[in-house]
Motif scaffolding. Structure first.
Motif, PDB file in Angstrom:
ATOM      1  N   PHE A  81      23.945  40.522  92.052  1.00 14.42           N
ATOM      2  CA  PHE A  81      24.758  39.916  93.110  1.00 14.42           C
ATOM      3  C   PHE A  81      24.510  38.412  93.187  1.00 14.42           C
ATOM      4  CE2 PHE A  81      25.746  38.504  97.351  1.00 14.42           C
ATOM      5  CZ  PHE A  81      26.961  39.096  97.589  1.00 14.42           C
ATOM      6  N   ILE A  82      23.248  38.064  93.195  1.00 16.25           N
ATOM      7  CA  ILE A  82      22.836  36.662  93.241  1.00 16.25           C
ATOM      8  C   ILE A  82      23.377  35.883  92.048  1.00 16.25           C
ATOM      9  CG2 ILE A  82      20.783  35.254  92.834  1.00 16.25           C
ATOM     10  CD1 ILE A  82      21.123  36.090  95.660  1.00 16.25           C
ATOM     11  N   ALA A  83      23.341  36.522  90.908  1.00 10.02           N
ATOM     12  CA  ALA A  83      23.848  35.849  89.716  1.00 10.02           C
ATOM     13  C   ALA A  83      25.325  35.517  89.890  1.00 10.02           C
ATOM     14  CB  ALA A  83      23.635  36.719  88.484  1.00 10.02           C
ATOM     15  N   GLY A  84      26.067  36.456  90.435  1.00  7.66           N
ATOM     16  CA  GLY A  84      27.479  36.218  90.669  1.00  7.66           C
ATOM     17  C   GLY A  84      27.700  35.106  91.684  1.00  7.66           C
ATOM     18  N   ARG A  92      30.844  24.892  92.735  1.00  6.59           N
ATOM     19  CA  ARG A  92      31.345  24.129  93.870  1.00  6.59           C
ATOM     20  C   ARG A  92      30.315  23.188  94.453  1.00  6.59           C
ATOM     21  NH1 ARG A  92      35.594  28.056  96.672  1.00  6.59           N
ATOM     22  NH2 ARG A  92      35.274  26.647  98.421  1.00  6.59           N
ATOM     23  N   GLY A  93      29.261  22.941  93.727  1.00 13.13           N
ATOM     24  CA  GLY A  93      28.294  21.929  94.155  1.00 13.13           C
ATOM     25  C   GLY A  93      27.389  22.356  95.289  1.00 13.13           C
ATOM     26  N   TYR A  94      27.226  23.637  95.462  1.00 10.99           N
ATOM     27  CA  TYR A  94      26.331  24.118  96.503  1.00 10.99           C
ATOM     28  C   TYR A  94      25.015  24.585  95.917  1.00 10.99           C
ATOM     29  CZ  TYR A  94      29.366  23.928 100.555  1.00 10.99           C
ATOM     30  OH  TYR A  94      30.126  23.488 101.596  1.00 10.99           O
ATOM     31  N   GLU A  95      24.029  24.627  96.779  1.00 12.80           N
ATOM     32  CA  GLU A  95      22.763  25.178  96.372  1.00 12.80           C
ATOM     33  C   GLU A  95      22.558  26.517  97.086  1.00 12.80           C
ATOM     34  OE1 GLU A  95      19.919  21.943  96.656  1.00 12.80           O
ATOM     35  OE2 GLU A  95      20.608  21.748  94.587  1.00 12.80           O
ATOM     36  N   MET A  96      21.708  27.325  96.497  1.00 13.55           N
ATOM     37  CA  MET A  96      21.432  28.621  97.121  1.00 13.55           C
ATOM     38  C   MET A  96      19.986  28.637  97.561  1.00 13.55           C
ATOM     39  SD  MET A  96      21.961  32.382  95.532  1.00 13.55           S
ATOM     40  CE  MET A  96      21.650  31.897  93.863  1.00 13.55           C
TER      41      MET A  96
ATOM     42  N   VAL B  64      14.898  28.455  88.359  1.00 10.22           N
ATOM     43  CA  VAL B  64      16.090  28.346  87.528  1.00 10.22           C
ATOM     44  C   VAL B  64      16.224  29.628  86.732  1.00 10.22           C
ATOM     45  CG1 VAL B  64      17.231  27.052  85.715  1.00 10.22           C
ATOM     46  CG2 VAL B  64      15.842  25.867  87.403  1.00 10.22           C
ATOM     47  N   ILE B  65      17.265  30.361  87.037  1.00  6.06           N
ATOM     48  CA  ILE B  65      17.438  31.660  86.419  1.00  6.06           C
ATOM     49  C   ILE B  65      18.395  31.528  85.252  1.00  6.06           C
ATOM     50  CG2 ILE B  65      18.058  34.045  86.822  1.00  6.06           C
ATOM     51  CD1 ILE B  65      15.851  32.938  88.607  1.00  6.06           C
ATOM     52  N   VAL B  97      14.735  27.526  96.274  1.00  2.00           N
ATOM     53  CA  VAL B  97      16.135  27.329  95.907  1.00  2.00           C
ATOM     54  C   VAL B  97      16.375  27.838  94.502  1.00  2.00           C
ATOM     55  CG1 VAL B  97      15.741  25.064  96.985  1.00  2.00           C
ATOM     56  CG2 VAL B  97      16.956  25.196  94.815  1.00  2.00           C
ATOM     57  N   LEU B  98      17.465  28.557  94.379  1.00  2.00           N
ATOM     58  CA  LEU B  98      17.774  29.256  93.146  1.00  2.00           C
ATOM     59  C   LEU B  98      18.928  28.584  92.441  1.00  2.00           C
ATOM     60  CD1 LEU B  98      16.040  31.716  93.323  1.00  2.00           C
ATOM     61  CD2 LEU B  98      18.092  33.079  93.148  1.00  2.00           C
TER      62      LEU B  98
END
Lengths: 343, 343
Positions: A81-84, A92-96, B64-65, B97-98
């Motif tokens: 899910f995270i990968a997606g 879109r220039g966001y960080e997670m 970094v994945i 942060v991922l």
DNA sequence: ATCGCTTCCCAAAGCGCTTTGGATTTGGCA
DNA sequence: TGCCAAATCCAAAGCGCTTTGGGAAGCGAT
């Protein structure tokens, strides 16, 4: 390299450089080009932190991962899910930003993310029935999107879900059409909304065919291989054993198959299995031919999509929340066959 | 609520309030207490972003994945590792942060994280042999810690690894002691360092016992169930089939078992399996008795530990890099037995 | 020339925090 | 009582960016 240096370097003001890089129309194409090239040459990229301070936007989305501290269980779908979602964010220039949190402290983490303005929004994982997180997030006004839904709430919010009810109804019907009359369910924890809905779908299919609903062949628990194995083993060893199982995950189904084969039975002949398949990258359900007959829906695609929905909502806060219901496809594999004749 | 408001509220300067909250000695205990209570009452927590701007520290660690864009493969150990690391971070006030990134753009992502000062350090996942990321990170001066190691580099850096070589040597020896003479290996991709080391351990055990090393029974690939199945199937169908397998992951082992049972053979009797077990929460190797004989090492614990090592290194940049080598424990389950007699 | 538009660019304020370099008060001691 | 150091507190600068509110050219029309 920062803005100041870069602009000094170019003999331009910070304003102009900033505008050139952010696509504002007040700079000439020639200047913009010059700036962009210099930025590339000096390997400049603006500090998200400073940008966030100046704009009030964090350019980051939070994912709060609840880890049941009883079982230390991490949901296996999480990685995909995270990968997606990550694909969408980076585009879109966001960080997670990820917070791993035991399920009791979740509310506090949301408060903190919100009051520190650390993120522009959050993704809610693993909604439970009547999940209190949703009302909480609405109260503190932090934008959010839910992977799944929470039954028993009347408010509207952004979510993306698989049609779990329909999927399990179809799975069960598929088995009924093959002549199975005693069909067991090995489900996830039924406080989880998805599991509740799956059970409803299962029951509805049985009911529509005048088949009894028997709690003795309905199990629910954390979806590990061992749980699948033990559940199937116990039910198979019972008299009046089921001839078919619907499983909530491929991992459980693997356990169930182990129980079946351990008993000298043949899957797809003596006992059938239909499972839900989240299309995890490391647990493909066969390469060409599916091993298991399965209701399939890619969790990675769900991540991609839900992240988009959240970003869209953040970009247009006034537009109504979006919902999206994905239909799982039923893929026929070799784990199902006609119900064995009783002799 | 921000610092300014809070201090106005208290009739104090921002300086004093900031100091009171950050434990500087220049404020009286009475004031400190007053400030702390006011902060709690107003539910104030400082903006990480502003704090970071002011201090130059990001209070965040990057992961970094790499997602191989050929196979869209997400490493299944990822969820558990992250969960472990996340525990450490939240205990020490850090954020995680991922970045999900296809393996070609990894270097760029590190550059960007570093130049934007988005993180104070990064964790490197899935090191390959002679991995270029390590030299790169050293060059740009971003602190990092590696989950695993990279053979063929002489520089020192912070890492935590399982003794993969020893683990597979022991696994292979265990099978040899049971009388197996033809032992196959189903390994991960051997560009990955861990897989390389495991193969070396396997070969070393064979060599020490004067057993031939036969490429025909050495497979390597992405560790999916299907890969385990197909590898085992092909080798079992060959004449001169192996009587035992060592597998690099539980997922592969499940596939291998499927191939074994599909052929009407019995695991632990006709064919033995020893697998490595990362102790993933959703893929426990049995509840009480291990299903598979396995070399076991908790990847979650590794996450916890490696995060600590990285934070320590960031706190004391002058201290030498730490290394830690975990020994996997060999757990005997029911997937192994004496080599079948040739008749 | 002059006026009125664009077009292109800039200086400076401000986002929320930390930290430097004082200023003021307090208390101990001669 | 007077002095000095310690104890408290504060104003203001600065972190790297965006954005407001102009200003200076350039150009065709009058």
């Amino acid at each position: 390299m920062n803005l100041k240096e870069l602009s000094k370097n170019l003999g331009l003001s910070q304003t102009t450089v900033s505008r050139a890089l952010n696509g504002y129309p007040e700079v000439s194409d020639a200047t913009r080009l010059r700036v962009q090239e210099a930025a590339k040459a000096h390997n400049y990229s603006p500090s998200n932190r400073a940008k966030g301070l100046a704009t009030g936007r964090a350019l980051a989305i939070g994912h709060v991962i609840p880890v049941s501290n009883r079982h230390e269980m991490v949901n296996p779908i999480f990685g995909d899910f995270i990968a997606g979602a990550g694909e969408t964010y980076s585009r879109r220039g966001y960080e997670m930003v990820l917070s791993v949190v035991d399920d009791e402290n979740e509310h506090k983490v949301y408060e903190s993310l919100s009051s520190r303005r650390a993120v522009d929004g959050v993704v809610v994982h693993g909604p439970r029935m009547g999940d209190s997180r949703i009302a909480h997030l609405q109260k503190i006004g932090l934008p959010f999107a839910v992977h799944g839904r929470a039954s028993g709430l009347d408010s509207t919010y952004t979510w993306l879900d698989v049609n779990n009810r329909r999927a399990f109804e179809r799975a069960t019907n598929f088995l009924i059409d093959l002549g199975h009359r005693r069909i067991a369910i090995i489900n996830g924890l039924e406080v989880m909304d998805f599991a509740y809905r799956r059970r409803e779908g299962y029951k509805s299919a049985l009911g529509a065919n005048d088949l009894p609903i028997d709690p003795k062949i309905m199990r629910s628990g954390e979806m590990t291989e061992v749980f699948g194995y033990e559940s199937a083993r116990d039910m198979l060893d019972d008299d009046d054993a089921p001839t078919a199982f619907v499983c909530s995950s491929l991992v459980c189904a693997l356990g169930a198959r182990r129980a079946i084969e351990e008993r000298g039975l043949v899957m797809g002949k003596d006992v059938s299995i239909v499972t839900h398949d989240d299309a995890l990258s490391y647990l493909q359900n066969g390469r060409d031919v599916p091993i298991f007959t399965a209701t399939r829906s890619s969790v990675r695609e769900a991540g991609r999509r839900l992240a988009q929905m959240l970003l869209d909502q953040i970009a247009n806060p006034q537009s109504p929340p979006q919902q999206e219901l994905l239909e799982a496809e039923l893929m026929v594999g070799s784990s199902t066959g006609p119900a064995p004749r009783k002799d």
